[in-house]
Structure formats: C-alpha cells, structure tokens
Design a protein around this motif. Sequence first.
Motif, PDB file in Angstrom:
ATOM      1  N   ASN A 133       0.847  -1.185   0.000  1.00 40.54           N
ATOM      2  CA  ASN A 133       0.000   0.000   0.000  1.00 40.54           C
ATOM      3  C   ASN A 133       0.887   1.241   0.000  1.00 40.54           C
ATOM      4  N   PRO A 134       0.348   2.445  -0.263  1.00 38.59           N
ATOM      5  CA  PRO A 134       1.174   3.658  -0.347  1.00 38.59           C
ATOM      6  C   PRO A 134       1.997   3.942   0.903  1.00 38.59           C
ATOM      7  N   GLY A 135       1.478   3.581   2.071  1.00 35.46           N
ATOM      8  CA  GLY A 135       2.220   3.836   3.301  1.00 35.46           C
ATOM      9  C   GLY A 135       3.486   3.014   3.430  1.00 35.46           C
ATOM     10  N   MET A 136       3.602   1.920   2.672  1.00 36.85           N
ATOM     11  CA  MET A 136       4.792   1.072   2.718  1.00 36.85           C
ATOM     12  C   MET A 136       5.903   1.553   1.780  1.00 36.85           C
ATOM     13  N   LYS A 137       5.584   2.465   0.904  1.00 35.89           N
ATOM     14  CA  LYS A 137       6.563   2.892  -0.102  1.00 35.89           C
ATOM     15  C   LYS A 137       7.468   3.968   0.485  1.00 35.89           C
ATOM     16  N   VAL A 138       8.380   3.509   1.341  1.00 34.35           N
ATOM     17  CA  VAL A 138       9.310   4.377   2.050  1.00 34.35           C
ATOM     18  C   VAL A 138      10.598   4.521   1.239  1.00 34.35           C
ATOM     19  N   ARG A 139      11.088   5.761   1.113  1.00 28.78           N
ATOM     20  CA  ARG A 139      12.327   6.015   0.370  1.00 28.78           C
ATOM     21  C   ARG A 139      13.512   6.287   1.285  1.00 28.78           C
ATOM     22  N   HIS A 140      13.257   6.943   2.411  1.00 31.37           N
ATOM     23  CA  HIS A 140      14.364   7.379   3.255  1.00 31.37           C
ATOM     24  C   HIS A 140      13.913   7.407   4.705  1.00 31.37           C
ATOM     25  N   ILE A 141      14.694   6.788   5.584  1.00 27.51           N
ATOM     26  CA  ILE A 141      14.449   6.817   7.017  1.00 27.51           C
ATOM     27  C   ILE A 141      15.675   7.418   7.689  1.00 27.51           C
ATOM     28  N   LYS A 142      15.475   8.471   8.430  1.00 28.91           N
ATOM     29  CA  LYS A 142      16.565   9.108   9.165  1.00 28.91           C
ATOM     30  C   LYS A 142      16.138   9.286  10.608  1.00 28.91           C
ATOM     31  N   TYR A 143      16.925   8.728  11.537  1.00 28.67           N
ATOM     32  CA  TYR A 143      16.555   8.909  12.923  1.00 28.67           C
ATOM     33  C   TYR A 143      17.784   9.120  13.803  1.00 28.67           C
ATOM     34  N   THR A 144      17.549   9.841  14.890  1.00 29.92           N
ATOM     35  CA  THR A 144      18.585  10.154  15.876  1.00 29.92           C
ATOM     36  C   THR A 144      18.292   9.372  17.149  1.00 29.92           C
ATOM     37  N   ASN A 145      19.342   8.801  17.729  1.00 26.89           N
ATOM     38  CA  ASN A 145      19.223   7.958  18.910  1.00 26.89           C
ATOM     39  C   ASN A 145      20.065   8.562  20.037  1.00 26.89           C
ATOM     40  N   ILE A 146      19.421   8.932  21.132  1.00 29.86           N
ATOM     41  CA  ILE A 146      20.121   9.456  22.315  1.00 29.86           C
ATOM     42  C   ILE A 146      19.748   8.568  23.489  1.00 29.86           C
ATOM     43  N   SER A 147      20.744   7.982  24.142  1.00 32.26           N
ATOM     44  CA  SER A 147      20.431   7.012  25.190  1.00 32.26           C
ATOM     45  C   SER A 147      21.360   7.163  26.391  1.00 32.26           C
ATOM     46  N   LEU A 148      20.809   6.834  27.553  1.00 31.78           N
ATOM     47  CA  LEU A 148      21.565   6.712  28.790  1.00 31.78           C
ATOM     48  C   LEU A 148      21.564   5.238  29.173  1.00 31.78           C
ATOM     49  N   ASN A 149      22.730   4.695  29.502  1.00 36.82           N
ATOM     50  CA  ASN A 149      22.803   3.276  29.821  1.00 36.82           C
ATOM     51  C   ASN A 149      23.492   3.054  31.159  1.00 36.82           C
ATOM     52  N   PHE A 150      23.035   2.036  31.851  1.00 36.96           N
ATOM     53  CA  PHE A 150      23.614   1.611  33.122  1.00 36.96           C
ATOM     54  C   PHE A 150      23.762   0.097  33.068  1.00 36.96           C
ATOM     55  N   GLY A 151      24.918  -0.391  33.493  1.00 41.21           N
ATOM     56  CA  GLY A 151      25.145  -1.819  33.399  1.00 41.21           C
ATOM     57  C   GLY A 151      26.211  -2.303  34.355  1.00 41.21           C
ATOM     58  N   TYR A 152      26.680  -3.508  34.073  1.00 43.06           N
ATOM     59  CA  TYR A 152      27.679  -4.140  34.938  1.00 43.06           C
ATOM     60  C   TYR A 152      28.706  -4.841  34.058  1.00 43.06           C
ATOM     61  N   ALA A 153      29.959  -4.765  34.480  1.00 44.82           N
ATOM     62  CA  ALA A 153      31.057  -5.422  33.769  1.00 44.82           C
ATOM     63  C   ALA A 153      31.900  -6.210  34.767  1.00 44.82           C
ATOM     64  N   TYR A 154      32.439  -7.346  34.288  1.00 47.30           N
ATOM     65  CA  TYR A 154      33.249  -8.191  35.170  1.00 47.30           C
ATOM     66  C   TYR A 154      34.476  -8.699  34.423  1.00 47.30           C
TER      67      TYR A 154
END
Length: 255
Positions: A133-154
Amino acid sequence: FLGWSVDTDGLLGKKSGKNRGTEFDLSLYSSKLGVDIFYRRTGNDYKIHKVTGFSDRVPSNYSEDFNGLKVNMKGFNLYYIFNNRHFSYPAAFSQSTNQRRNAGTLTAGLSVSTHNLKIDYAKLPEIIQETMNPGMKVRHIKYTNISLNFGYAYNWVFARNCLACLSLSPAVAYKTSRIEKDTEEPSDWYKNFNIDFILRAGVVYNNSKYFVGTSFLGRTYDYYRDNFSLNNGFGTLQIYAGFNFYLKKEHRKKK
C-alpha cells in the motif's frame, strides 16, 4: 585504537565504490572514562529471508537477493567506570594495562548516534510490490538515537596473564525519526522511547610484552511504533596479536 575496515569483496574488485561497505572506529580508554567514535556504511548486498503479511504465494523457505537498501550510521559511546581502582577496561580491550585479580564494576554511559537508511522499494521482488500500500513505499528513514545506559562489567582472571571480560548495559533511548515516503506522500515524524542493549566481551593473553586475544562489541538500535518498527543491530568481532615495543623502565622485567 584507530581502525578502518572495508569489504574484502571491494578490495578484490568485485564491488564498485558505491556498493562497498566501510567502517571507521576511534576508541580512547582510561581507567575511569572511555569513548568509542564510529562511522559505518554498509554495502547493498542484502538478502530477504522472511516475508509476512503479503501474498499467500510466498513460500515458507523464501530467499531473495535485494540491493535496494543502503545504511550508514555515525556517533559515539561514552562511559564511566565506577570501580576504576580495581577494574580495568583497557586490560580487556586496549592491552595497555594488566589486571591480576578478579573484579567487577557498575558502569554508566551516554550514547548519541544518527542513522540513515535509503530504500529503493522499486527493487523489491514483484511478489511483494504487488500488495504494497502507499504507506509502505518508504524512500528514506533518518533517525537520531540518544540514550543513557547503566550496566555491569566483570573481569575474570582465569590464569596467569589471561583475562576474560563480559559487560552488558541496557539503555533507555529517546528516538526521533523522519520517514520520507513516495513523492506523493507526506513525510512522517515519530518520537518515542525504547530499550537498547550494549554488549562487550573479550578474552586476552597479555604478559606486558606480547598480547593476543579476541573481542566483540555489539549494539542494538530498536524502534517500535504501532504502524512502524525497525530492528537495527551491529556487531564487530576482532582477533588480534601484537607486542609493546617501548615499555617504561619500571615495567620492564629485571634480568
């Protein structure tokens, strides 16, 4: 660490410059802080493995080559080590220090990245295009991702001069995106929060002079809306060997 990598097919002349994938990485580590700066551009040699919601004539074992997708992303990951007196990321990932005892730490970080996906839907197989359908006819996707992360390392010292590291950091990410559709359709804007993950793992042998090991860095960038979803993930596996050719006097072994 400074690295640049390209597709082996590109080096052999099997792909043109526009079709080659390339990656640029710069990593700086200290006992407390670390930063990964990256740029990645994929080639366009994809394969469609699964199709749902389209024609009933699509077989369950469907597989089709697709060269209508190009992806590039750039950004940085910044993180802080809380237990920096006993835990060392450089011991596992940059071979500049040695860690002699097991230790773990909580970590916190900030990640910012931009993603560009260009899609030529006219190159999709006809069995898919005929039910789009027309809504599926995507030409270009541009997005910005800003994240805060908390975790554990060993870090696990399982033998003399041998170290294994595992780190997992869930991230709360804010994403804003623009989706450009066919020329007759207006662009859509989306903003929402999602959960991403950052995984680091490594095994290294380092006797202060010689070192050999392997490491993996994986990151997911997921985006979910009621009418649009995107799962974008990258992983880098490295196998390396080397030696330190200019040791400080206090680090040299006595004869």
